[in-house]
Design an enzyme around this catalytic site. Structure first.
Site, PDB file in Angstrom:
ATOM      1  N   ARG A 172       0.498  -2.328   1.740  1.00  0.00           N
ATOM      2  CA  ARG A 172       0.860  -3.739   1.808  1.00  0.00           C
ATOM      3  C   ARG A 172       1.735  -3.931   3.044  1.00  0.00           C
ATOM      4  NH1 ARG A 172      -2.804  -4.839  -0.939  1.00  0.00           N
ATOM      5  NH2 ARG A 172      -2.819  -5.802  -3.000  1.00  0.00           N
TER       6      ARG A 172
ATOM      7  N   GLU B 130      -0.251 -12.831   6.133  1.00  0.00           N
ATOM      8  CA  GLU B 130      -1.697 -12.742   6.391  1.00  0.00           C
ATOM      9  C   GLU B 130      -2.298 -14.134   6.292  1.00  0.00           C
ATOM     10  OE1 GLU B 130      -3.329  -9.787   3.726  1.00  0.00           O
ATOM     11  OE2 GLU B 130      -2.021  -8.242   4.510  1.00  0.00           O
TER      12      GLU B 130
ATOM     13  N   HIS C 283      -7.152  -6.925   6.695  1.00  0.00           N
ATOM     14  CA  HIS C 283      -7.084  -6.589   5.255  1.00  0.00           C
ATOM     15  C   HIS C 283      -8.499  -6.307   4.728  1.00  0.00           C
ATOM     16  CE1 HIS C 283      -4.432  -7.018   1.469  1.00  0.00           C
ATOM     17  NE2 HIS C 283      -5.418  -6.164   1.256  1.00  0.00           N
TER      18      HIS C 283
HETATM   19  P1  NAD Z   1      -1.228   3.821  -7.566  1.00  0.00           P
HETATM   20  O1  NAD Z   1      -0.259   3.059  -8.412  1.00  0.00           O
HETATM   21  O2  NAD Z   1      -2.270   4.658  -8.227  1.00  0.00           O
HETATM   22  O3  NAD Z   1      -0.434   4.768  -6.534  1.00  0.00           O
HETATM   23  C1  NAD Z   1       0.721   4.387  -5.867  1.00  0.00           C
HETATM   24  C2  NAD Z   1       1.635   5.595  -5.782  1.00  0.00           C
HETATM   25  O4  NAD Z   1       2.748   5.267  -4.953  1.00  0.00           O
HETATM   26  C3  NAD Z   1       2.205   6.037  -7.150  1.00  0.00           C
HETATM   27  O5  NAD Z   1       1.890   7.397  -7.386  1.00  0.00           O
HETATM   28  C4  NAD Z   1       3.694   5.824  -6.998  1.00  0.00           C
HETATM   29  O6  NAD Z   1       4.473   6.793  -7.692  1.00  0.00           O
HETATM   30  C5  NAD Z   1       3.870   5.946  -5.494  1.00  0.00           C
HETATM   31  N1  NAD Z   1       5.123   5.389  -5.015  1.00  0.00           N
HETATM   32  C6  NAD Z   1       5.888   4.412  -5.559  1.00  0.00           C
HETATM   33  N2  NAD Z   1       7.014   4.228  -4.829  1.00  0.00           N
HETATM   34  C7  NAD Z   1       6.937   5.103  -3.795  1.00  0.00           C
HETATM   35  C8  NAD Z   1       7.804   5.398  -2.701  1.00  0.00           C
HETATM   36  N3  NAD Z   1       8.961   4.763  -2.530  1.00  0.00           N
HETATM   37  N4  NAD Z   1       7.416   6.353  -1.843  1.00  0.00           N
HETATM   38  C9  NAD Z   1       6.256   7.015  -1.998  1.00  0.00           C
HETATM   39  N5  NAD Z   1       5.402   6.798  -3.036  1.00  0.00           N
HETATM   40  C10 NAD Z   1       5.750   5.838  -3.914  1.00  0.00           C
HETATM   41  O7  NAD Z   1      -1.889   2.709  -6.635  1.00  0.00           O
HETATM   42  P2  NAD Z   1      -3.245   2.845  -5.783  1.00  0.00           P
HETATM   43  O8  NAD Z   1      -4.402   2.416  -6.602  1.00  0.00           O
HETATM   44  O9  NAD Z   1      -3.271   4.177  -5.131  1.00  0.00           O
HETATM   45  O10 NAD Z   1      -2.976   1.699  -4.692  1.00  0.00           O
HETATM   46  C11 NAD Z   1      -1.859   1.738  -3.821  1.00  0.00           C
HETATM   47  C12 NAD Z   1      -1.666   0.423  -3.121  1.00  0.00           C
HETATM   48  O11 NAD Z   1      -2.646   0.265  -2.105  1.00  0.00           O
HETATM   49  C13 NAD Z   1      -1.869  -0.815  -4.016  1.00  0.00           C
HETATM   50  O12 NAD Z   1      -0.685  -1.129  -4.743  1.00  0.00           O
HETATM   51  C14 NAD Z   1      -2.218  -1.901  -3.016  1.00  0.00           C
HETATM   52  O13 NAD Z   1      -1.045  -2.585  -2.615  1.00  0.00           O
HETATM   53  C15 NAD Z   1      -2.799  -1.131  -1.829  1.00  0.00           C
HETATM   54  N6  NAD Z   1      -4.233  -1.393  -1.615  1.00  0.00           N
HETATM   55  C16 NAD Z   1      -4.644  -1.973  -0.454  1.00  0.00           C
HETATM   56  C17 NAD Z   1      -6.008  -2.214  -0.226  1.00  0.00           C
HETATM   57  C18 NAD Z   1      -6.502  -2.831   1.041  1.00  0.00           C
HETATM   58  O14 NAD Z   1      -7.554  -3.458   1.027  1.00  0.00           O
HETATM   59  N7  NAD Z   1      -5.830  -2.644   2.155  1.00  0.00           N
HETATM   60  C19 NAD Z   1      -6.945  -1.859  -1.207  1.00  0.00           C
HETATM   61  C20 NAD Z   1      -6.485  -1.260  -2.363  1.00  0.00           C
HETATM   62  C21 NAD Z   1      -5.128  -1.028  -2.570  1.00  0.00           C
END
Ligand code: NAD
Length: 369
Positions: free
Chosen positions: A266, A295, A317
């Site tokens: 994000r 965005e 995005h």
């Molecule tokens: P997820 O919840 O499975 O994984 C996120 C991980 O980040 C968790 O393991 C959590 O413990 C960890 N985390 C939390 N705080 C942290 C910190 N301070 N430092 C390091 N790690 C930390 O989520 P996911 O399915 O892997 O998705 C991650 C993010 O990717 C989503 O929340 C979304 O914002 C983003 N995303 C973006 C797109 C895009 O199109 N660009 C698509 C999908 C997801």
């Protein structure tokens, strides 16, 4: 007689809407490609709808939940991230919201990997050179060189669903992997990846034996050639380890001057002003971004500075933007299918009406005994 559910979708999500209509739902879809104004969402919710389909562009907070307090039964978000939905407000009004985790994991992870490759090998400036007829000769090092990805060190920040999938993509390039996650360390997964790296080396598929390990955030940043970010956006107060501006002047300075940053998580996870400065002043060598604090990216964004254009890739995005991933009506394949399934689960009281058992509901804590 079965109740006819009314749903408002803030965006067209394709054939999945027909799936609802075929079940007798009355569905109104906001017809424009851009997000509707918040006032319209509030007005639609007030009109008595049972379900609201949202995208990450919609701010869903107390005002929206209050407008639906007597009748809104579910908010179904077509995204895995839900930082646009105020969880505390949803819980206060006891309205469940769903998301579309998992079905976009591989698409997002592979896109992050492709961004990394394209940045490291300078594909964008190289194509420009060709298109602008600036390719005057073959030369060992002019006008510029890229950096090979194979065998380098990548830091994976956040080892949840997408971070782990990204690690899988790295195996084929014999990357060494530094993992960081303050809340979730998957040591079984890391062990499996190490076994595969060992086998690749033992069978002569890789020259060096690649390695993978969990380290501290600082260690990950100090040693990585590439840093790929896969965290949710968590603001101060939402987590013990918030991710808002996780990459700022101080942490960007920890990275090697030859290192590159890839962010598909994000926008607000990266302080964009600090990043533009880091690129301009060569604290780091490059960045590839898919997400931004605002965005679409504003025309006056510091990231648009022509002085850093050769080392700053900007995507719209787009990481989950693969046809099946976005639009399949199959809830096991597409975000659209999973989004409407989450909505149906709540409205039609699947799982015996027990929200705790519904797989796509996020804020289950509001519904425990
Ligand atoms: P997820 O919840 O499975 O994984 C996120 C991980 O980040 C968790 O393991 C959590 O413990 C960890 N985390 C939390 N705080 C942290 C910190 N301070 N430092 C390091 N790690 C930390 O989520 P996911 O399915 O892997 O998705 C991650 C993010 O990717 C989503 O929340 C979304 O914002 C983003 N995303 C973006 C797109 C895009 O199109 N660009 C698509 C999908 C997801």
């Amino acid at each position: 007689m079965k109740k006819k559910f009314r749903v408002f979708a803030t965006c067209d999500i394709g054939e999945a809407i027909d799936l609802l209509r075929n079940r007798g739902y009355e569905v109104e879809v906001y017809p424009q490609p851009e997000a509707p104004p918040k006032s319209l969402i509030v007005e639609k919710v007030k009109s008595g709808i049972d379900g609201l389909i949202t995208t990450l562009r919609d701010q869903i907070d107390a005002e929206v939940f209050r407008a639906g307090k007597s009748h809104l039964k579910v908010v179904a978000q077509i995204a895995v991230g839900f930082d646009n939905i105020n969880r505390a407000d949803a819980n206060r009004y006891k309205i469940p919201f769903t998301h579309t985790a998992d079905v976009l994991t591989e698409a997002t992870a592979e896109f992050a990997f492709f961004m990394l490759g394209s940045l490291a090998r300078r594909m964008w400036p190289a194509e420009h050179l060709t298109r602008e007829n600036q390719w005057g000769y073959w030369h060992p090092y002019l006008p510029f060189l890229g950096d090979e990805v194979t065998g380098k060190i990548v830091a994976v920040i956040g080892t949840g669903r997408i971070g782990l999938a990204f690690i899988k993509k790295c195996v084929g390039f014999d990357l060494n992997i530094l993992c960081y996650d303050p809340a979730y360390e998957n040591h079984d997964y890391v062990k499996t990846i190490q076994e595969i790296a060992n086998l690749r080396h033992a069978r002569g598929l890789s020259r060096e034996r690649a390695w993978i390990k969990y380290v501290s955030f600082e260690e990950a940043l100090r040693h990585a050639d590439f840093v790929s970010v896969h965290v949710p956006l968590l603001r101060a107060g939402e987590s013990k380890t918030p991710t808002y501006h996780l990459f700022n002047e101080q942490t960007l300075r920890l990275m090697k001057p030859t290192a590159m940053l890839v962010n598909t998580s994000r926008g607000p996870v990266v302080d964009e002003t600090a990043l533009a400065r880091a690129l301009r002043e060569n604290w780091i060598a490059g960045a590839a971004l898919d997400v931004y604090a605002t965005e679409p990216l504003p025309t006056d964004s510091p990231l648009r500075d022509p002085a850093i254009a050769d080392r700053c890739r900007l995507m719209p995005h787009f990481a989950s933007a693969a046809r099946i991933t976005r639009l399949s009506t199959d809830p096991n394949k597409g975000m659209a299918g999973r989004c409407v399934q989450g909505l149906i689960d709540v409205l039609e009281e699947n799982y015996g009406g027990d929200i705790m058992k519904m797989p796509y509901v996020v804020n289950k804590e509001a519904f425990g005994k």
